[in-house]
Design a protein around this motif. Structure first.
Motif, PDB file in Angstrom:
ATOM      1  N   PRO A  41      11.062   5.102  -3.677  1.00  0.00           N
ATOM      2  CA  PRO A  41      10.789   3.849  -4.406  1.00  0.00           C
ATOM      3  C   PRO A  41      10.179   4.005  -5.971  1.00  0.00           C
ATOM      4  O   PRO A  41       9.558   5.074  -6.251  1.00  0.00           O
ATOM      5  N   GLU A  42      10.108   2.997  -6.339  1.00  0.00           N
ATOM      6  CA  GLU A  42       9.602   3.027  -8.045  1.00  0.00           C
ATOM      7  C   GLU A  42       7.975   2.997  -7.810  1.00  0.00           C
ATOM      8  O   GLU A  42       7.466   2.365  -6.799  1.00  0.00           O
ATOM      9  N   ARG A  43       7.307   3.839  -8.594  1.00  0.00           N
ATOM     10  CA  ARG A  43       6.034   3.891  -8.773  1.00  0.00           C
ATOM     11  C   ARG A  43       5.480   3.445  -9.766  1.00  0.00           C
ATOM     12  O   ARG A  43       5.853   3.943 -11.047  1.00  0.00           O
ATOM     13  N   THR A  44       4.527   2.865  -9.617  1.00  0.00           N
ATOM     14  CA  THR A  44       3.758   2.376 -10.880  1.00  0.00           C
ATOM     15  C   THR A  44       2.735   3.166 -11.385  1.00  0.00           C
ATOM     16  O   THR A  44       1.705   3.490 -10.327  1.00  0.00           O
ATOM     17  N   SER A  45       2.437   3.775 -12.505  1.00  0.00           N
ATOM     18  CA  SER A  45       1.246   4.355 -12.816  1.00  0.00           C
ATOM     19  C   SER A  45       0.293   3.788 -13.554  1.00  0.00           C
ATOM     20  O   SER A  45       0.593   2.721 -14.197  1.00  0.00           O
ATOM     21  N   TYR A  46      -1.128   4.139 -13.363  1.00  0.00           N
ATOM     22  CA  TYR A  46      -2.333   3.314 -13.897  1.00  0.00           C
ATOM     23  C   TYR A  46      -2.932   4.124 -14.607  1.00  0.00           C
ATOM     24  O   TYR A  46      -3.105   5.324 -14.748  1.00  0.00           O
ATOM     25  N   GLU A  47      -3.713   3.499 -15.689  1.00  0.00           N
ATOM     26  CA  GLU A  47      -4.777   4.380 -16.246  1.00  0.00           C
ATOM     27  C   GLU A  47      -6.147   3.403 -16.458  1.00  0.00           C
ATOM     28  O   GLU A  47      -5.818   2.177 -16.304  1.00  0.00           O
ATOM     29  N   ILE A  48      -7.308   4.209 -16.919  1.00  0.00           N
ATOM     30  CA  ILE A  48      -8.534   3.570 -16.689  1.00  0.00           C
ATOM     31  C   ILE A  48      -8.438   2.980 -18.078  1.00  0.00           C
ATOM     32  O   ILE A  48      -7.962   3.134 -18.930  1.00  0.00           O
ATOM     33  N   THR A  49      -9.471   1.574 -17.738  1.00  0.00           N
ATOM     34  CA  THR A  49      -9.439   0.717 -19.101  1.00  0.00           C
ATOM     35  C   THR A  49     -11.071   1.271 -19.625  1.00  0.00           C
ATOM     36  O   THR A  49     -11.530   1.752 -19.053  1.00  0.00           O
TER      37      THR A  49
END
Length: 180
Positions: free
Chosen positions: A64-72
């Protein structure tokens, strides 16, 4: 769990599955309650609060498609605030063991000594397991600073083990007076 996710994303952007794998590899579950979907739930909550944000999606093969995140910046400030609080401010979390000790005199001394001896055996096993886990993690190249909470936990286990074994012995030998 929020602290763990913010901390990981402070290292670099990543997707929740990778966070979950790192939490497992680093044995974070020893100090943070990790349940099935808790990483994904925490990511959703932190994103809704503006503490992290998506930076992209990727797909590997049929996965499945994976969303990456970063800290704000707000997330970094929250991470700093949590670390300030967690590291500098001692709090009493009302653990069960001291509560049990507060009422131990309700048991016969033999039973109290037996229960403490059982606890000592469990602590000995937990310390040995943690020592092996830390050695394996170091051998896998995980930096020692990442494992520092495990080292503290092992030291606390060993200190409790010494105290519990001594208390069990003192009760069993009759050296610790028991009210009649």
């Amino acid at each position: 769990m929020a602290l763990a996710v913010l901390s990981l994303l402070n290292e670099r952007p990543m997707h929740p599955y990778e966070m979950q794998a790192l939490i497992k590899d680093r044995h974070v579950g020893r100090v943070v309650r990790v349940r099935g979907g808790s990483v994904y739930d925490t990511v959703a909550r932190l994103a809704a609060s503006g503490l992290i944000e998506p930076v992209g999606t990727s797909r590997a093969g049929a996965r499945p498609e994976r969303t990456s995140y970063e800290i704000t910046a707000t997330g970094r400030a929250e991470l700093d605030s949590l670390l300030d609080e967690y590291l500098a401010e001692p709090i009493n979390e009302y653990p069960r063991f001291p509560a049990g000790l507060a009422h131990i005199l309700n048991l016969a001394p033999e039973r109290a000594a037996e229960l403490l001896a059982r606890r000592a055996a469990a602590l000995r096993a937990a310390s040995a397991e943690l020592t092996a886990d830390l050695a394996a993690a170091k051998a896998d190249g995980i930096p020692e600073i990442v494992l520092i909470e495990g080292e503290l936990q092992r030291e606390l286990l060993d200190a409790e083990l010494r105290w519990v074994a001594s208390a069990a012995r003192r009760i069993g030998d009759g050296d610790l007076p028991w009210p009649t």
